[in-house]
Write a protein that holds these residues in place. Structure first.
Motif, short mmCIF file in Angstrom:
data_model
loop_
_atom_site.label_atom_id
_atom_site.label_comp_id
_atom_site.label_asym_id
_atom_site.label_seq_id
_atom_site.Cartn_x
_atom_site.Cartn_y
_atom_site.Cartn_z
N LYS A 201 0.83 -1.21 0.00
CA LYS A 201 0.00 0.00 0.00
C LYS A 201 0.86 1.26 0.00
N GLN A 202 2.02 1.19 0.64
CA GLN A 202 2.86 2.38 0.77
C GLN A 202 3.37 2.88 -0.57
N PHE A 203 3.29 2.05 -1.62
CA PHE A 203 3.79 2.45 -2.93
C PHE A 203 2.67 2.80 -3.91
N ALA A 204 1.49 3.13 -3.40
CA ALA A 204 0.36 3.48 -4.27
C ALA A 204 0.70 4.69 -5.15
N SER A 205 1.35 5.68 -4.56
CA SER A 205 1.72 6.88 -5.32
C SER A 205 2.71 6.53 -6.44
N GLU A 206 3.66 5.68 -6.13
CA GLU A 206 4.63 5.26 -7.15
C GLU A 206 3.94 4.51 -8.28
N ARG A 207 2.97 3.68 -7.95
CA ARG A 207 2.24 2.94 -9.00
C ARG A 207 1.47 3.91 -9.90
N ASN A 208 0.83 4.90 -9.32
CA ASN A 208 0.08 5.88 -10.12
C ASN A 208 1.01 6.66 -11.05
N ASP A 209 2.14 7.08 -10.52
CA ASP A 209 3.09 7.82 -11.36
C ASP A 209 3.69 6.93 -12.44
N TYR A 210 3.85 5.66 -12.13
CA TYR A 210 4.39 4.74 -13.13
C TYR A 210 3.39 4.55 -14.27
N LYS A 211 2.12 4.44 -13.95
CA LYS A 211 1.10 4.34 -15.00
C LYS A 211 1.11 5.58 -15.89
N LYS A 212 1.35 6.75 -15.27
CA LYS A 212 1.43 7.98 -16.06
C LYS A 212 2.67 7.96 -16.95
N LEU A 213 3.76 7.39 -16.46
CA LEU A 213 4.97 7.27 -17.28
C LEU A 213 4.69 6.40 -18.51
N ILE A 214 4.02 5.27 -18.30
CA ILE A 214 3.67 4.39 -19.43
C ILE A 214 2.83 5.17 -20.43
N GLU A 215 1.85 5.89 -19.92
CA GLU A 215 0.95 6.69 -20.77
C GLU A 215 1.74 7.71 -21.59
N ASP A 216 2.65 8.43 -20.94
CA ASP A 216 3.41 9.47 -21.63
C ASP A 216 4.29 8.89 -22.73
N PHE A 217 4.87 7.73 -22.48
CA PHE A 217 5.71 7.11 -23.50
C PHE A 217 4.87 6.59 -24.66
N LEU A 218 3.67 6.12 -24.39
CA LEU A 218 2.80 5.68 -25.48
C LEU A 218 2.36 6.86 -26.34
N VAL A 219 2.15 8.02 -25.72
CA VAL A 219 1.87 9.23 -26.50
C VAL A 219 3.07 9.55 -27.39
N MET A 220 4.27 9.42 -26.84
CA MET A 220 5.48 9.67 -27.62
C MET A 220 5.59 8.69 -28.79
N ALA A 221 5.02 7.49 -28.60
CA ALA A 221 5.05 6.49 -29.68
C ALA A 221 4.01 6.77 -30.75
N GLY A 222 3.16 7.80 -30.53
CA GLY A 222 2.21 8.20 -31.57
C GLY A 222 0.75 8.05 -31.22
N GLN A 223 0.42 7.65 -30.00
CA GLN A 223 -0.98 7.45 -29.63
C GLN A 223 -1.58 8.74 -29.09
N ASP A 224 -2.90 8.89 -29.26
CA ASP A 224 -3.55 10.06 -28.66
C ASP A 224 -3.71 9.83 -27.17
N ALA A 225 -4.00 10.90 -26.44
CA ALA A 225 -4.00 10.86 -24.98
C ALA A 225 -4.97 9.84 -24.42
N ALA A 226 -6.17 9.78 -24.99
CA ALA A 226 -7.20 8.86 -24.48
C ALA A 226 -6.78 7.41 -24.68
N ALA A 227 -6.29 7.10 -25.88
CA ALA A 227 -5.86 5.73 -26.16
C ALA A 227 -4.66 5.35 -25.29
N ALA A 228 -3.73 6.29 -25.12
CA ALA A 228 -2.54 6.02 -24.32
C ALA A 228 -2.91 5.72 -22.87
N LYS A 229 -3.88 6.46 -22.34
CA LYS A 229 -4.30 6.25 -20.95
C LYS A 229 -4.91 4.86 -20.77
N ALA A 230 -5.79 4.49 -21.71
CA ALA A 230 -6.43 3.18 -21.63
C ALA A 230 -5.41 2.06 -21.81
#
Length: 687
Positions: A201-230
């Motif tokens: 539980k103590q790493f919940a914040s790290e998990r959320n930020d990690y998901k955002k990192l994945i999302e940001d890199f998928l945007v960099m790979a060419g996906q739109d924001a909504a698709a990258a988030k999903a």
């Protein structure tokens, strides 16, 4: 590969990764600054003598330094190792700059490859201009995936280029037949440091930020924001499921549990969606039909994920890991994204390391032997190697005496322990045989492709080991690394050139300083051959029990005392040290201290009462010991290390062994009731 390091990530990178007293690296061979008349190897200005040594020796020895030191913005920690690494890295920087300035170096030479690699990494304008396009061939490869078969083909292709994916493996000696190399698979596939980060539980914040990192890199790979988030949520779910089938770091400390040998056909039955016979062909493991699998449950879970997860989700997983792995080489935007999470969030750094240092670490990992040759040629003193040979022999003799004098071990087991001790291979300074990089193409204008080519070159070198005799001359650390290690399969202790400097070693230092510094390091690595892991390996390096049942039981009783002791220590106020995870290093620290002290007492100074700067020889020995563990770390990094680092925090590496050691009590008049005092029946005494 179970390589026991002195410090995780010290100096470079195995990474494990300052300008104060030490060696002058400005001209030719190192010239010790410590010859200055006003230099003190044990500097009272670093101490806090208002603290009683019997209450907290670490703070007594280092307190003023601890109060006044500032962790550099680009570092997650700062201490003796880091100061020495900083000085060493600046020496290496000069070598890289000189190599880059040479216009007539022969193609493929160490000067040419280091120089061209350095120029390609320092050309940030060219790197930014290429951006993601630098890895377009790899992205196109991922885009071409149509089904599970082509998915595995692409995973193999990326693995060959050093891109982190779901198959974690290396080629090395078979633990039970160390003359033969074998393919060894372990868990992989995760972007967070350990299983804890997916579970606690103590790493919940790290998990959320990690998901955002994945999302940001998928945007960099060419996906739109909504698709990258999903898609990021689906990528994280893949990792989360693999994490649930992974082992915690402490669980991976028993080599017997990790030794699971299978034929490729046999293991294919346990992982129905992974045909290991075909996979070995794809990886180029020709003529091999068996393997070691450290964590079979992980590969069983991976097999299920390959079937139950859509090809599109897997493609997004690979896109993210490609961009994350390659982020330092494809422009500032990607590198900053990666740093914001792995540097700032997980390690607490406020700034990136300077570009030259980041590039240096990459070169050290890619063509480390060529960079190491330049360092040795310019900065290593041959007489340091001779002095180290003497010190190692003295420590080995002291260890032999201690084994012979053990009151808990039978003569039968003692005899085998002594055989192992006397078969130690000692490697000092640099390899006798340097790696050959013939045919590796390094260019001055394409950083990302230099990295990928170097990774593939090293992959092919590793695969070529199969079917050949094990090369025991190989080193697993570069000479410019401030660290040391023990490798059980070779029964060897290894001390790279860079650690043979102050505060560990100095020609001008008195014996108390050198034995409390590098002597304790030597003893530490020797003791790794007899810690809870190393003790399971015989003198020839094979994983084989050489203990009588009675002695083995007594050994486990004694190590349990150390587990209990370290479980009681805290870091970050309430977070406790993991005594199981750190057991091997704690045994090595305790043994290193005792062996070094016994060897020191055979020296002229060790047998005298001559005072230097107000301290007795024994006091200087223990002060030297405490100052090598001196350091501070950012809270985020401390938390990460507690979860994954087999070493205890510096304060407990210093104080923990001392609290078990009677000569320390006598040297500083430690009394019952003081915090450093440990009742006789609670003191850990092993080697």
């Amino acid at each position: 590969m179970r390589v026991n390091l002195l410090l995780l990530g010290a100096g470079v990178a195995l990474a494990l990764h300052t300008t104060s007293c030490g060696n002058n690296q400005s001209s030719g061979k190192n010239t010790s600054m410590t010859a200055k008349a006003d230099f003190k190897f044990i500097d009272p200005a670093n101490m806090d003598t208002t603290v009683s040594p019997g209450e907290d020796f670490f703070t007594y020895a280092n307190g003023t330094w601890l109060k006044t030191v500032a962790i550099p913005d680009d570092k997650p920690r700062w201490g003796s190792f880091d100061e020495l690494a900083h000085r060493t890295n600046h020496a290496v920087k000069e070598l890289m700059e000189n190599a880059a300035a040479k216009n007539n170096a022969p193609t493929g030479s160490k000067e040419y490859n280091v120089g061209a690699f350095f120029k390609s990494g320092m050309d940030s304008a060219a790197i930014n201009a290429k951006g993601v396009e630098a890895i377009r061939p790899e992205l196109d490869l991922i885009n071409s995936i149509k089904d599970t078969e082509s998915l595995i083909d692409v995973i193999v292709a990326l693995s060959k280029k050093g891109v982190a994916t779901v198959f974690g493996f290396y080629i090395g000696p078979d633990d039970r037949n160390v003359s033969k190399n074998i393919v060894q698979f372990g868990q992989a596939g995760l972007g967070l440091p350990t299983k804890d980060y997916y579970v606690d539980k103590q790493f919940a914040s790290e998990r959320n930020d990690y998901k955002k990192l994945i999302e940001d890199f998928l945007v960099m790979a060419g996906q739109d924001a909504a698709a990258a988030k999903a898609n990021a949520a689906k990528v994280f779910q893949i990792e989360n499921d693999l994490a649930m089938a992974s082992m915690y770091p402490a669980e991976m400390r028993d080599p017997q549990k990790l030794y699971n040998k299978f034929s490729t056909a046999e293991f294919s039955k346990q992982t129905p969606n992974i045909n290991w016979v075909n996979l070995f062909e794809k990886f180029g493991f020709k003529g091999e039909d068996s393997m070691l699998v450290g964590m079979p449950k992980y590969y069983q879970a991976l097999s299920a994920k390959l079937k139950n997860t859509s090809v599109e989700d897997w493609k997004n997983y690979l896109r993210f890991h490609l961009l994350s792995t390659m982020s330092p080489y494809i422009g500032d935007k990607a590198e900053q994204l990666n740093f914001a999470f792995y540097g700032e969030k997980l390690r607490g750094q406020k700034a990136m390391k300077p570009r030259w240092e980041r590039v240096m670490n990459v070169i050290n990992g890619a063509i480390g032997d060529q960079l190491g040759q330049l360092y040795v040629d310019a900065h290593f003193q041959p007489e340091a190697k001779e002095k180290m040979k003497t010190l190692v022999s003295n420590l080995q003799a002291a260890f032999e005496e201690r084994i012979k004098g053990l009151d808990w071990m039978s003569d039968v087991t003692k005899e085998k322990a002594l055989i192992k001790l006397n078969k130690f291979v000692k490697k000092i300074g640099y390899p006798d045989k340097w790696k050959d990089y013939s045919g590796l193409e390094i260019v001055a204008d394409n950083y990302a492709q230099n990295v990928l080519r170097a990774n593939e070159y090293e992959y092919n070198r590793e695969v070529a080991k199969l079917g050949k005799s094990v090369d025991r001359s190989e080193w697993f650390m570069t000479p410019n690394t401030v660290n040391a290690y023990y490798f059980p399969s070779f029964n060897e202790i290894v001390f790279p050139a860079a650690i043979l400097q102050f505060p560990f070693f100095d020609f001008n230092a008195d014996d108390a300083v050198n034995y409390g510094g590098i002597g304790a390091v030597i003893g530490h690595e020797m003791t790794h051959g007899f810690d809870d892991q190393g003790a399971q390996y015989a003198a020839d390096g094979n994983l084989r029990n050489w203990w009588t049942p009675e002695d083995e039981a007594k050994f486990k009783e004694k190590t349990a005392v150390l587990v209990k002791q370290y479980n009681e220590y805290t870091v970050l106020d309430s977070v406790r040290v993991n005594g199981e995870l750190t057991l091997g290093e704690n045994i090595a620290d305790l043994g290193g201290l005792a062996i070094a002290y016994q060897a020191f007492k055979k020296t002229k100074q060790g047998q005298s009462n001559e005072m230097i700067d107000g301290f007795t020889p024994d006091q200087r020995f223990f002060l030297s010991w405490a100052q090598i563990w001196r350091g501070v770390a950012r809270p985020q990094y401390s938390m990460q290390l507690i979860k994954m680092d087999p070493h205890s925090p510096g304060i407990w590496r210093a104080n923990g062994p001392l609290s078990n050691f009677e000569p320390f009590y006598k040297a500083f008049n430690v009394k019952e009731g003081q915090k450093m005092y440990r009742p006789e029946n609670e003191r850990a005494k092993i080697w």
